[in-house]
Design a protein around this motif. Structure first.
Motif, short mmCIF file in Angstrom:
data_model
loop_
_atom_site.label_atom_id
_atom_site.label_comp_id
_atom_site.label_asym_id
_atom_site.label_seq_id
_atom_site.Cartn_x
_atom_site.Cartn_y
_atom_site.Cartn_z
N SER A 56 26.52 14.98 -22.41
CA SER A 56 26.65 16.07 -23.37
C SER A 56 26.39 17.40 -22.70
CB SER A 56 25.67 15.88 -24.53
OG SER A 56 24.34 15.99 -24.09
N VAL A 57 26.96 18.43 -23.29
CA VAL A 57 26.70 19.81 -22.85
C VAL A 57 26.44 20.62 -24.11
CG1 VAL A 57 29.17 20.38 -22.80
CG2 VAL A 57 27.56 21.77 -21.52
N SER A 58 25.38 21.43 -24.09
CA SER A 58 25.04 22.23 -25.26
C SER A 58 24.54 23.60 -24.84
CB SER A 58 23.97 21.51 -26.09
OG SER A 58 22.79 21.32 -25.34
N ALA A 59 24.77 24.56 -25.73
CA ALA A 59 24.27 25.92 -25.51
C ALA A 59 23.01 26.07 -26.33
CB ALA A 59 25.32 26.92 -25.93
N ASP A 60 21.88 26.18 -25.67
CA ASP A 60 20.60 26.26 -26.36
C ASP A 60 20.35 27.65 -26.93
OD1 ASP A 60 20.28 23.64 -25.53
OD2 ASP A 60 19.23 24.23 -23.71
N ASP A 61 20.85 28.66 -26.26
CA ASP A 61 20.72 30.05 -26.69
C ASP A 61 21.75 30.85 -25.90
OD1 ASP A 61 19.50 31.01 -24.15
OD2 ASP A 61 17.73 29.90 -24.83
N PRO A 62 21.86 32.17 -26.09
CA PRO A 62 22.90 32.94 -25.40
C PRO A 62 22.78 32.98 -23.87
CG PRO A 62 22.08 34.16 -27.29
CD PRO A 62 21.18 32.97 -27.11
N GLY A 63 21.70 32.44 -23.31
CA GLY A 63 21.54 32.47 -21.87
C GLY A 63 21.25 31.13 -21.23
N VAL A 65 22.38 26.82 -20.88
CA VAL A 65 23.23 25.65 -21.10
C VAL A 65 22.45 24.43 -20.63
CG1 VAL A 65 25.37 24.49 -20.46
CG2 VAL A 65 25.35 26.95 -20.77
N THR A 66 22.47 23.36 -21.43
CA THR A 66 21.85 22.10 -21.04
C THR A 66 22.93 21.05 -20.89
OG1 THR A 66 19.78 22.61 -22.18
CG2 THR A 66 20.23 20.28 -21.73
N VAL A 67 22.91 20.35 -19.75
CA VAL A 67 23.85 19.25 -19.52
C VAL A 67 23.02 17.99 -19.30
CG1 VAL A 67 25.77 18.38 -18.16
CG2 VAL A 67 25.50 20.84 -18.46
N ASP A 68 23.26 17.00 -20.16
CA ASP A 68 22.54 15.73 -20.11
C ASP A 68 23.41 14.71 -19.38
OD1 ASP A 68 20.66 13.78 -20.57
OD2 ASP A 68 21.16 13.51 -22.68
N PHE A 69 22.91 14.18 -18.29
CA PHE A 69 23.64 13.19 -17.50
C PHE A 69 23.07 11.79 -17.71
CE2 PHE A 69 25.00 16.97 -15.30
CZ PHE A 69 26.25 16.64 -14.79
N ARG A 70 23.91 10.80 -17.49
CA ARG A 70 23.53 9.39 -17.54
C ARG A 70 24.01 8.72 -16.25
NH1 ARG A 70 20.92 11.04 -21.26
NH2 ARG A 70 21.25 10.65 -23.45
N TYR A 71 23.38 7.61 -15.92
CA TYR A 71 23.86 6.83 -14.79
C TYR A 71 25.16 6.14 -15.18
CZ TYR A 71 19.37 7.67 -12.62
OH TYR A 71 18.28 8.29 -12.06
N HIS A 86 31.21 18.15 -11.59
CA HIS A 86 31.52 18.03 -13.01
C HIS A 86 31.79 19.46 -13.49
CE1 HIS A 86 29.67 13.99 -12.76
NE2 HIS A 86 28.92 14.62 -11.84
N VAL A 87 33.00 19.72 -13.98
CA VAL A 87 33.41 21.07 -14.37
C VAL A 87 33.42 21.19 -15.89
CG1 VAL A 87 35.21 22.83 -14.18
CG2 VAL A 87 34.80 21.26 -12.27
N PHE A 88 32.81 22.27 -16.40
CA PHE A 88 32.68 22.50 -17.83
C PHE A 88 33.17 23.90 -18.19
CE2 PHE A 88 29.22 19.92 -16.25
CZ PHE A 88 29.22 18.82 -17.09
N THR A 89 33.71 24.05 -19.38
CA THR A 89 33.98 25.38 -19.92
C THR A 89 32.67 25.93 -20.45
OG1 THR A 89 36.21 24.71 -20.57
CG2 THR A 89 35.29 26.66 -21.66
N LEU A 90 32.36 27.17 -20.10
CA LEU A 90 31.14 27.78 -20.59
C LEU A 90 31.24 27.95 -22.10
CD1 LEU A 90 28.46 29.02 -19.49
CD2 LEU A 90 29.60 31.24 -19.67
N PRO A 91 30.26 27.44 -22.86
CA PRO A 91 30.31 27.60 -24.32
C PRO A 91 30.42 29.08 -24.70
CG PRO A 91 28.62 26.01 -23.73
CD PRO A 91 29.10 26.65 -22.44
N GLU A 92 31.22 29.37 -25.72
CA GLU A 92 31.51 30.75 -26.12
C GLU A 92 30.26 31.54 -26.48
OE1 GLU A 92 34.43 30.98 -29.18
OE2 GLU A 92 35.90 29.84 -28.03
N ASN A 93 29.24 30.87 -27.03
CA ASN A 93 28.04 31.60 -27.46
C ASN A 93 27.07 31.88 -26.31
OD1 ASN A 93 27.55 28.82 -27.42
ND2 ASN A 93 25.92 28.96 -28.94
N ALA A 100 21.00 30.32 -17.33
CA ALA A 100 20.11 29.23 -16.94
C ALA A 100 20.81 27.91 -17.26
CB ALA A 100 18.79 29.32 -17.67
N VAL A 101 20.78 26.98 -16.33
CA VAL A 101 21.38 25.66 -16.52
C VAL A 101 20.28 24.62 -16.41
CG1 VAL A 101 23.05 23.97 -15.67
CG2 VAL A 101 23.59 26.41 -15.58
#
Length: 116
Positions: A56-63, A65-71, A86-93, A100-101
């Motif tokens: 999963s990838v989530s935007a916690d606040d305007p600065g 992003v959290t990316v949760d990895f699994r084995y 692993h390439v992601f689109t930066l969330p719009e917010n 910070a990642v």
């Protein structure tokens, strides 16, 4: 089947990677911009046949992003050490710079920063 939250999973570094360079000695994950500031990547190291999977990838606040990895559920895995991005689109917010990642794996969080 590996369902990744990443837009793209690339062996090695993708075209457009713009620092920092991954450290092949420590093999620690690293985050960097890909093709400007619309996409970012996280480089991980491990078996080439069983790379980590972005759950999963989530935007916690305007600065942040959290990316949760699994084995990887693949088995058996090759006994090699390969770099995967692993390439992601930066969330719009996410509008603040630097970004910070938070890289989360197995309950452990590693913090990185995308330069502004």
């Amino acid at each position: 089947m590996n369902q990744s939250a990443a837009d793209e999973v690339v062996p090695g570094l993708p075209d457009g990677w713009s620092e920092p360079p991954p450290d092949l000695i420590t093999a620690e994950p690293v985050a960097g911009w890909v093709d400007g500031e619309d996409s970012f990547g996280i480089v991980t190291f491990g078996s080439s046949s069983c790379p980590l999977v972005a759950a999963s990838v989530s935007a916690d606040d305007p600065g942040t992003v959290t990316v949760d990895f699994r084995y990887s559920p693949n088995n058996p895995c090759t006994a090699d050490m390969a770099m995967t991005t692993h390439v992601f689109t930066l969330p719009e917010n996410v509008t603040q710079r630097p970004v910070a990642v938070a890289f989360v794996l197995d309950g452990t969080t590693e913090r990185m920063e995308l330069p502004g």
